[in-house]
Design a protein around this motif. Structure first.
Motif, PDB file in Angstrom:
ATOM      1  N   GLU A 154      -0.252   4.490  -1.454  1.00 21.00           N
ATOM      2  CA  GLU A 154      -0.168   3.400  -0.481  1.00 21.00           C
ATOM      3  C   GLU A 154      -0.852   2.137  -1.008  1.00 21.00           C
ATOM      4  O   GLU A 154      -0.351   1.021  -0.815  1.00 21.00           O
ATOM      5  CB  GLU A 154      -0.814   3.829   0.834  1.00 21.00           C
ATOM      6  CG  GLU A 154      -0.666   2.822   1.963  1.00 21.00           C
ATOM      7  CD  GLU A 154      -1.267   3.313   3.263  1.00 21.00           C
ATOM      8  OE1 GLU A 154      -1.404   2.498   4.187  1.00 21.00           O
ATOM      9  OE2 GLU A 154      -1.603   4.516   3.347  1.00 21.00           O
ATOM     10  N   VAL A 155      -1.981   2.293  -1.686  1.00 19.00           N
ATOM     11  CA  VAL A 155      -2.691   1.146  -2.264  1.00 19.00           C
ATOM     12  C   VAL A 155      -1.820   0.447  -3.301  1.00 19.00           C
ATOM     13  O   VAL A 155      -1.716  -0.788  -3.325  1.00 19.00           O
ATOM     14  CB  VAL A 155      -4.026   1.596  -2.903  1.00 19.00           C
ATOM     15  CG1 VAL A 155      -4.631   0.465  -3.726  1.00 19.00           C
ATOM     16  CG2 VAL A 155      -5.001   2.041  -1.833  1.00 19.00           C
ATOM     17  N   LYS A 158       0.924  -1.492  -1.589  1.00 17.74           N
ATOM     18  CA  LYS A 158       0.428  -2.747  -1.009  1.00 17.74           C
ATOM     19  C   LYS A 158       0.211  -3.800  -2.094  1.00 17.74           C
ATOM     20  O   LYS A 158       0.493  -4.983  -1.880  1.00 17.74           O
ATOM     21  CB  LYS A 158      -0.871  -2.491  -0.245  1.00 17.74           C
ATOM     22  CG  LYS A 158      -0.682  -1.741   1.071  1.00 17.74           C
ATOM     23  CD  LYS A 158      -2.000  -1.543   1.789  1.00 17.74           C
ATOM     24  CE  LYS A 158      -1.786  -0.828   3.119  1.00 17.74           C
ATOM     25  NZ  LYS A 158      -3.078  -0.585   3.828  1.00 17.74           N
ATOM     26  N   ASN A 159      -0.290  -3.373  -3.255  1.00 14.14           N
ATOM     27  CA  ASN A 159      -0.483  -4.314  -4.364  1.00 14.14           C
ATOM     28  C   ASN A 159       0.846  -4.890  -4.828  1.00 14.14           C
ATOM     29  O   ASN A 159       0.937  -6.081  -5.167  1.00 14.14           O
ATOM     30  CB  ASN A 159      -1.183  -3.613  -5.534  1.00 14.14           C
ATOM     31  CG  ASN A 159      -2.635  -3.312  -5.253  1.00 14.14           C
ATOM     32  OD1 ASN A 159      -3.241  -3.913  -4.365  1.00 14.14           O
ATOM     33  ND2 ASN A 159      -3.208  -2.376  -5.990  1.00 14.14           N
ATOM     34  N   LYS A 161       3.551  -5.297  -2.944  1.00 10.78           N
ATOM     35  CA  LYS A 161       4.007  -6.241  -1.924  1.00 10.78           C
ATOM     36  C   LYS A 161       3.242  -7.559  -2.004  1.00 10.78           C
ATOM     37  O   LYS A 161       3.808  -8.637  -1.817  1.00 10.78           O
ATOM     38  CB  LYS A 161       3.849  -5.618  -0.533  1.00 10.78           C
ATOM     39  CG  LYS A 161       4.814  -4.480  -0.257  1.00 10.78           C
ATOM     40  CD  LYS A 161       4.601  -3.905   1.129  1.00 10.78           C
ATOM     41  CE  LYS A 161       5.568  -2.743   1.410  1.00 10.78           C
ATOM     42  NZ  LYS A 161       5.336  -2.148   2.758  1.00 10.78           N
ATOM     43  N   THR A 162       1.932  -7.462  -2.298  1.00 10.22           N
ATOM     44  CA  THR A 162       1.115  -8.672  -2.407  1.00 10.22           C
ATOM     45  C   THR A 162       1.592  -9.543  -3.565  1.00 10.22           C
ATOM     46  O   THR A 162       1.725 -10.775  -3.431  1.00 10.22           O
ATOM     47  CB  THR A 162      -0.367  -8.301  -2.605  1.00 10.22           C
ATOM     48  OG1 THR A 162      -0.821  -7.526  -1.490  1.00 10.22           O
ATOM     49  CG2 THR A 162      -1.221  -9.550  -2.729  1.00 10.22           C
ATOM     50  N   SER A 165       4.988 -11.089  -2.681  1.00 11.48           N
ATOM     51  CA  SER A 165       4.855 -12.200  -1.747  1.00 11.48           C
ATOM     52  C   SER A 165       4.305 -13.436  -2.439  1.00 11.48           C
ATOM     53  O   SER A 165       4.756 -14.566  -2.188  1.00 11.48           O
ATOM     54  CB  SER A 165       3.944 -11.792  -0.593  1.00 11.48           C
ATOM     55  OG  SER A 165       3.732 -12.858   0.304  1.00 11.48           O
ATOM     56  N   ASN A 236       7.976   3.116  -5.579  1.00  4.53           N
ATOM     57  CA  ASN A 236       7.124   2.108  -6.221  1.00  4.53           C
ATOM     58  C   ASN A 236       7.680   1.707  -7.581  1.00  4.53           C
ATOM     59  O   ASN A 236       7.654   0.532  -7.954  1.00  4.53           O
ATOM     60  CB  ASN A 236       5.698   2.639  -6.373  1.00  4.53           C
ATOM     61  CG  ASN A 236       4.914   2.606  -5.075  1.00  4.53           C
ATOM     62  OD1 ASN A 236       5.285   1.916  -4.133  1.00  4.53           O
ATOM     63  ND2 ASN A 236       3.831   3.358  -5.019  1.00  4.53           N
TER      64      ASN A 236
END
Length: 320
Positions: A154-155, A158-159, A161-162, A165, A236
């Motif tokens: 999950e981490v 999120k990285n 997606k960051t 973005s 991922n």
């Protein structure tokens, strides 16, 4: 070296040397050895009559290097990935040896410190009403590790997606973005390898005659969860590939724009320079030298040679 003894009352006793370990281990469920040396392993092998062969070959690919079951003991190991302070994933080999209702664990660092306290407490609560035996300890470990893999995946997600973005808001792209993606891809690869290694160990544990039916049922449930986590790990990879393609495409488009600009500049300059070069030659038979308006004719011709390519490129939509 740090040695932690976990007794049947869930008390943890820390000792700093092998000599401080009590002779009678009948009330001990677990012996955890952290940051050990090779000579320490030999001493443990002699004192407790355990086969530590699996510790010496933990880096090998062969199945026998990660799982070894004998008549009087069961041994297995797997790589445990964790984030360093540099936000980079590294691995530590965690080895377990089950012998006479005692679990010996060998590791270079204490992997438990990377597991959130709330997760550990959650699994402790599940076994608090059970007699604290090696079976319950094993049940807790089998439950904690898949949850840890899920959090790690999950981490990374999120990285990704960051970064995605952030890059969408940027107009300038460089190799730094590609390097970040490569680092994330390598981290995800380590998680995938460790996850598959742990899954393989669980499959082998299900076939063991030394484990209870309850543990085998728990392993089956955890294997289902690990299959789902593995799908997220694969997602991922796909996201990272898409992100890399996105950056590469943006860089290619930017390079094409630069090449177009250079082409336009080259054309707009080279034609006027050609005219200037022709009329800059000092030949006698150049009729334009005798013209009254020869100079203005040359200036107009140079301007036409400069403007004509601009009009042509504009029609080809090379100019915005």
């Amino acid at each position: 070296m740090i040695i932690e003894l976990l007794d049947k009352d869930k008390n943890i006793v820390k000792v700093k040397s092998i000599d401080q370990i009590p002779k009678d281990l009948s009330y001990i469920n677990s012996v955890q050895i952290i940051n050990y040396k090779k000579e320490d392993v030999t001493t443990f092998e002699r004192l407790f009559d355990i086969d530590t062969t699996i510790l010496n070959n933990s880096e090998d690919i062969e199945l026998s290097s990660h799982y070894l079951e004998k008549e009087n003991q069961l041994a297995f190991n797997f790589s445990f990935p964790y984030f360093t302070t540099q936000n980079k994933i590294e691995e530590v080999i965690v080895s377990f040896i089950l012998k006479e209702k005692i679990m010996f664990s060998f590791m270079d660092i204490n992997f438990e410190k990377f597991i959130p306290e709330n997760k550990k407490q959650e699994h402790f609560d599940k076994i608090k009403n059970l007699p604290f035996t090696i079976d319950t300890f094993l049940l807790m470990m089998i439950g904690i590790v898949p949850d840890y893999f899920a959090d790690l995946t999950e981490v990374i997600a999120k990285n990704i997606k960051t970064i995605y973005s952030g890059l969408q808001k940027e107009n300038n792209f460089s190799e730094h973005g590609l390097n970040e993606i490569t680092a994330l891809k390598f981290n995800n690869l380590l998680v995938k390898e460790s996850l598959n290694e742990f899954r393989r160990i669980l499959h082998l544990l299900r076939k063991s005659t030394k484990l209870s039916a309850e543990i085998k049922e728990t392993i089956l449930l955890e294997l289902s969860d690990l299959t789902v986590i593995n799908e997220y790990v694969q997602n991922n990879f796909e996201r990272l590939d898409d992100l890399k393609d996105y950056i590469s495409t943006k860089i290619d488009l930017e390079q094409n724009r630069i090449f177009k600009t250079l082409t336009i500049i080259t054309m707009c300059i080279s034609l006027p320079m050609l005219v200037a070069g022709i009329y800059g030659m000092n030949f006698k038979n150049m009729p334009e030298l005798e013209w009254e308006y020869g100079y203005f004719y040359a200036i107009v011709l140079i301007l036409i040679c400069f403007v004509a390519p601009l009009i042509w490129f504009k029609r080809k939509k090379w100019l915005n």
